[in-house]
Design an enzyme around this catalytic site. Structure first.
Site, short mmCIF file in Angstrom:
data_model
loop_
_atom_site.label_atom_id
_atom_site.label_comp_id
_atom_site.label_asym_id
_atom_site.label_seq_id
_atom_site.Cartn_x
_atom_site.Cartn_y
_atom_site.Cartn_z
N ARG A 102 0.52 -1.09 0.12
CA ARG A 102 -0.26 0.06 0.02
C ARG A 102 0.52 1.27 0.07
NH1 ARG A 102 -5.06 -2.17 4.21
NH2 ARG A 102 -3.12 -3.32 4.57
N HIS A 136 -1.85 -4.53 -4.74
CA HIS A 136 -2.23 -3.36 -5.39
C HIS A 136 -2.20 -2.17 -5.70
CE1 HIS A 136 -4.74 -0.57 -2.67
NE2 HIS A 136 -3.53 0.07 -2.20
N LYS A 199 -15.26 9.37 -3.27
CA LYS A 199 -14.70 9.59 -1.19
C LYS A 199 -14.00 10.20 -1.62
CE LYS A 199 -12.07 5.44 -0.27
NZ LYS A 199 -11.49 5.26 -0.61
#
Length: 318
Positions: A102, A136, A199
């Site tokens: 990440r 990811h 978001k």
């Protein structure tokens, strides 16, 4: 694949992160897992002993770097060193879940890029190839100077939803802008439209849902992500979809990290069913009636055999 794989130069070993998956993969190929012991010295240091000859063999080591990530990563590095010193012809790492992925760029100043650091560690230890699923960020492939086969979980997840024969119109939903490519791949397979949740994230592991781009009214929404960690994003997204007129919400991901309050959030959410793969072994406290498990063992077994037999692996990316 035949019931018994007869080439003795192919060896498959498993470390501790996901033995169940490793056993499934070995069974799919038609061979026994290689014999090795992973123990601890009394101070916690890892001790590995390979209990059979691997001289001149092509070795595949199955290890997800999931929780406890540092233990699992260190086990893997020590195993690579042991294999190198035991004269393995080539050391191939099968990492269904690639941890530390990440942090793949410097989003803020003075941040590490851990995805690159892990790639460096694996190469320096002696890995010759990596087989992994749903990184990811796909550009992590470029952090390696060795071949990397990047398999996809989307076909497995899509096939499950196709077999469910959901009668209503479906829409594939990406919980953020970063996952649009993944959602589109799923949508193409299911011949469905996509929607995106816009978001804003005020700080790490805290998601704030804003608005929905796309038509979801009266449809069955399928949320797709690569990783579900604390489940904050996915459960908020499910609530937003229902509030905005979706008839039902399913969710799916390749890597069920499911840490902290994840299970409780999923149990109490609007999600009808969470579909995950077994790239990460789930402990008993992470089991739920809402969670459906699909196996990646046939896909990984096929990739291992193709690499060993020097056949094309790209066929598996379709």
């Amino acid at each position: 694949m035949s019931n018994r794989y007869l080439d003795p130069s192919l060896k498959v070993f498993s470390l501790n992160s996901n033995r169940e998956l490793a056993n499934e993969i070995a069974k799919e190929i038609g061979l026994e897992l290689g014999k090795c012991s992973v123990t601890r010295f009394s101070d916690g240091e890892i001790q590995i002993n390979i209990e059979e000859s691997i001289r001149g063999c092509e070795v595949f080591v199955i290890q997800s770097t999931s929780s406890p990530v540092n233990e699992n990563l260190m086990e893997l590095l020590i195993m690579i060193d042991a294999l190198k010193r035991a004269s393995a012809k080539s050391i191939n790492i099968v990492m269904p879940y690639y941890g530390y992925a990440r942090q793949d760029r410097k989003a803020r100043s003075r941040e590490p890029i851990t995805a690159k650091l892990v790639a460096n560690l694996l190469e320096t230890a002696g890995a010759a190839r990596v087989i992994t699923l749903d990184l990811h960020a796909p550009q992590i492939q470029g952090f390696f100077d060795i071949p990397i086969d990047h398999l996809m979980g989307v076909p497995i997840l899509a096939e499950y939803f196709r077999s469910k024969n959901i009668n209503k119109d479906i829409v594939i939903v990406s919980p953020d802008h970063g996952g649009v490519t993944r959602a589109r791949k799923m949508a193409e397979r299911l011949k469905a439209p996509i929607a995106i949740i816009d978001k804003r994230r005020p700080k790490p592991n805290v998601a704030e849902v804003m608005n929905i781009v796309g038509n979801i009214d009266g449809k069955v929404a399928i949320l797709i992500d690569d990783i579900i960690d604390t489940a904050g994003t996915i459960t908020l997204a499910a609530s937003a979809l229902i509030e905005n007129g979706a008839a039902q919400v399913y969710a799916c991901c390749t890597h069920p990290v499911l840490s902290g309050p994840a299970i409780e959030r999923i149990e109490n959410s609007k999600i009808k069913e969470l579909v995950v793969t077994n790239t990460i072994a789930l402990s008993e406290d992470k089991k739920s009636d809402k969670i459906v498990h699909l196996s990646v063992a046939p896909l990984i077994a096929e990739a291992i055999v193709r690499v060993h037999e020097k056949q094309s692996v790209s066929k598996l990316f379709d």
